[in-house]
Motif scaffolding. Structure first.
Motif, PDB file in Angstrom:
ATOM      1  N   ALA A   1      21.417  29.789  44.785  1.00 64.03           N
ATOM      2  CA  ALA A   1      21.694  29.600  45.216  1.00 64.03           C
ATOM      3  C   ALA A   1      20.982  28.410  45.592  1.00 64.03           C
ATOM      4  N   ALA A   2      19.899  28.300  45.326  1.00 62.66           N
ATOM      5  CA  ALA A   2      19.026  26.790  45.759  1.00 62.66           C
ATOM      6  C   ALA A   2      19.086  26.124  43.966  1.00 62.66           C
ATOM      7  N   LEU A   3      19.747  26.521  43.467  1.00 61.44           N
ATOM      8  CA  LEU A   3      19.867  25.871  42.362  1.00 61.44           C
ATOM      9  C   LEU A   3      21.365  25.279  41.872  1.00 61.44           C
ATOM     10  N   VAL A   4      21.851  25.622  42.572  1.00 68.08           N
ATOM     11  CA  VAL A   4      23.613  25.371  42.194  1.00 68.08           C
ATOM     12  C   VAL A   4      23.453  24.626  43.318  1.00 68.08           C
ATOM     13  N   VAL A   5      23.052  24.743  44.642  1.00 69.93           N
ATOM     14  CA  VAL A   5      23.368  23.525  45.613  1.00 69.93           C
ATOM     15  C   VAL A   5      22.508  22.617  44.895  1.00 69.93           C
TER      16      VAL A   5
END
Length: 547
Positions: A501-505
């Motif tokens: 989620a951190a990478l995508v966001v």
């Protein structure tokens, strides 16, 4: 030898200390979920929140006021007058600390009964002695800031948090290991604040003694005799006059400084009563524990970076305003708000969409992740409220944010009474967000009366797209990874999902900021050095000549 810090260096020292202290404070909350049951967590958090509110009331704004008064006197060469102010401040801190500590200890059973958290009695009484020293410590920090020696306050903050964590958690492990219940365990963790007060006081005492010897040495080397307070001008300033000046300048700052503490104190104190028609006693205890231990601790993360970056520009606003350079004031106020939009929002966004995985990774289970998501989403408005408060202080208008805060408090109370019986904890969080939004809007209206804010201009729609798309994609990535790693150990699954989620966001947010031209090369050039370098590195593929 103690050296004066420049404005930029001093701001960086205080910001770094605040960052470190906030992160260390987070790590005190996480063990609560592993060591204590819901009643014990509620007891500690209720006691800690009341302690923080009382401490804010006793000291919020006053150290800043003292630093200004001390700085002014030293600039005018009235050193003895400055020391008289310092003496008056220490006396005020000592008396206030004694009164508050005694009242908190004696009235602990009354507060526990009102809040319907009976376990809180021991925790309240355990944390009360910390109030004896912290007002004095706050006054000393203000004095050192006035002397432009920022390291003293910064180091004391860090030592305070380290001893608070080690002392409180260590003592709790011993107490619980001996077979005592959660009420004693919560009290042991609360007593960690007393350890922290001793450490912070020791640091400030060491700096104070060193500065005193340095001042005496400088006086002797300059050939001056040691003068009595008041010096050649006659009798010393009466304490009454000093206190009048302190309170006139600091009361507005105290009111605005206690906003977040008041909101959380209100929720924790009346949670059981306001939600008794919706939850039974057992489920209410669990939900209150999730709210106070998990949601409140994680909600403290998003404001850290944005406020630290914004605070570094506030002195510039104050200086430009005092010189009547209104074009520069407009540019800097707009820049501050732009910074908090670009830096505070993505952190809050990530913690909101990945609340399930982050909560499950850090705590015993993802229970209460909905509360975490809603509260961290609301910190966006907390950030804008605090930043706009600071801008108004830079514009020499401290009374306006105070009045706006009182309006916000009123909305918070009324909406909590209306929503909590129907929506429970979510009603309390919604009412808090409305409070922050109202204060922000009133602040911005007042700022616009002085200078016209131009935060993003025509870029608001692309900016909202740059928020919404990463949020949806990050939420999808998190649940996709959770499904793929369902057979893994829970903690590894949460870690993988949170990382995805951190990478995508993060990746999508940066990409869209550049692709949609939300951030321009002009924006990047106007940002503070560390942020400028980071954005230039991230956006270099899009802007070849950003800097």
């Amino acid at each position: 030898m103690l050296k004066k810090d420049s404005l930029i260096k001093g701001t960086l020292i205080l910001a770094a200390a605040a960052l470190t202290a906030r992160f260390l404070g987070l790590f005190q909350r996480i063990p609560l979920d592993y060591m204590l049951g819901p009643d014990g967590q509620a007891a500690f958090n209720a006691a800690n929140q009341l302690y923080l509110l009382l401490l804010t009331v006793a000291t919020g704004g006053i150290p800043i006021t003292i630093s200004k008064m001390i700085s002014q006197r030293y600039a005018l060469g009235r050193h003895d007058e400055a020391k008289r102010i310092y003496k008056a401040a220490l006396l005020f801190g000592a008396v206030t600390g004694l009164i508050l500590a005694t009242a908190m200890f004696a009235l602990a059973p009354v507060y526990a009964k009102i809040s319907k958290v009976p376990y809180a009695v021991l925790s309240l009484q355990a944390i009360a002695p910390a109030l004896l020293l912290f007002p004095v410590i706050a006054m000393t920090r203000g004095y050192f800031q006035g002397r432009q020696i920022m390291a003293a306050g910064g180091i004391s903050q860090i030592i305070e948090q380290i001893l608070r964590i080690i002392g409180g958690i260590g003592l709790a492990l011993i107490i619980l290991g001996w077979g005592y219940g959660d009420d004693w365990g919560a009290a042991a963790i609360a007593f960690g604040s007393v350890f922290g007060s001793f450490g912070a006081f020791a640091v400030m005492l060491w700096f104070a003694r060193k500065l005193k010897r340095q001042d005496l040495a400088e006086q002797r080397s300059a050939g001056h005799a040691v003068r009595k307070p008041g010096g050649a001008t006659g009798s010393p300033i009466p304490f009454r006059s000093i206190y009048r000046e302190i309170f006139t300048m600091s009361i507005p700052a105290v009111v605005t400084a206690m906003t977040v503490q008041f909101v959380y104190f209100f929720d924790l104190s009346l949670f059981m009563r306001l939600t008794q028609s919706l939850y039974n006693e057992e489920s209410a205890a669990v939900i209150l524990a999730n709210y106070s231990t998990k949601a409140m601790s994680l909600a403290g993360i998003p404001p850290i970076l944005a406020i630290a970056l914004g605070a570094s520009i506030i002195p510039v606003i104050s200086s430009a305003f005092s010189l009547n350079k209104m074009d520069e004031v407009q540019r800097q106020t707009s820049l501050v708000m732009r910074i908090v939009c670009f830096t505070g929002v993505p952190v809050a966004l990530l913690l909101t969409v990945a609340a399930y995985s982050v909560t499950g990774l850090l705590f015993t289970s993802p229970s209460g992740s909905g509360t975490v998501a809603l509260l961290t989403a609301g910190t966006i408005f907390q950030i804008t409220m605090m930043t706009s408060n600071s801008i108004l202080y830079g514009l020499d208008k401290p009374r306006q944010p105070m009045m706006h805060t009182i309006v916000g408090f009123g909305l918070k109370v009324l909406l909590s009474l209306a929503l909590a019986p129907w929506l429970g904890v979510y009603g309390l969080i919604i009412s808090s967000s409305v409070c922050f939004i109202a204060i922000t809007l009133l602040n911005i209206r007042t700022i616009n009366q002085q200078v016209k804010l131009n935060v993003l201009g025509k870029r608001w729609v692309p900016y909202l797209i740059a928020i919404a798309v990463p949020a949806a994609a990050g939420w999808g990535a998190e649940y996709g990874v959770l499904a793929l790693t369902a057979a893994w150990h829970d903690k590894l699954s949460y870690l993988a999902a949170g990382a995805a989620a951190a990478l995508v966001v993060g990746g999508l947010y940066v990409f869209l900021l550049a692709a949609l031209r939300v951030v321009t090369p002009e924006d990047i050039r106007s940002f503070p050095g560390p942020l400028r370098k980071l954005l230039n590195l991230l956006l270099k593929p899009f802007y070849r000549r950003a800097v």
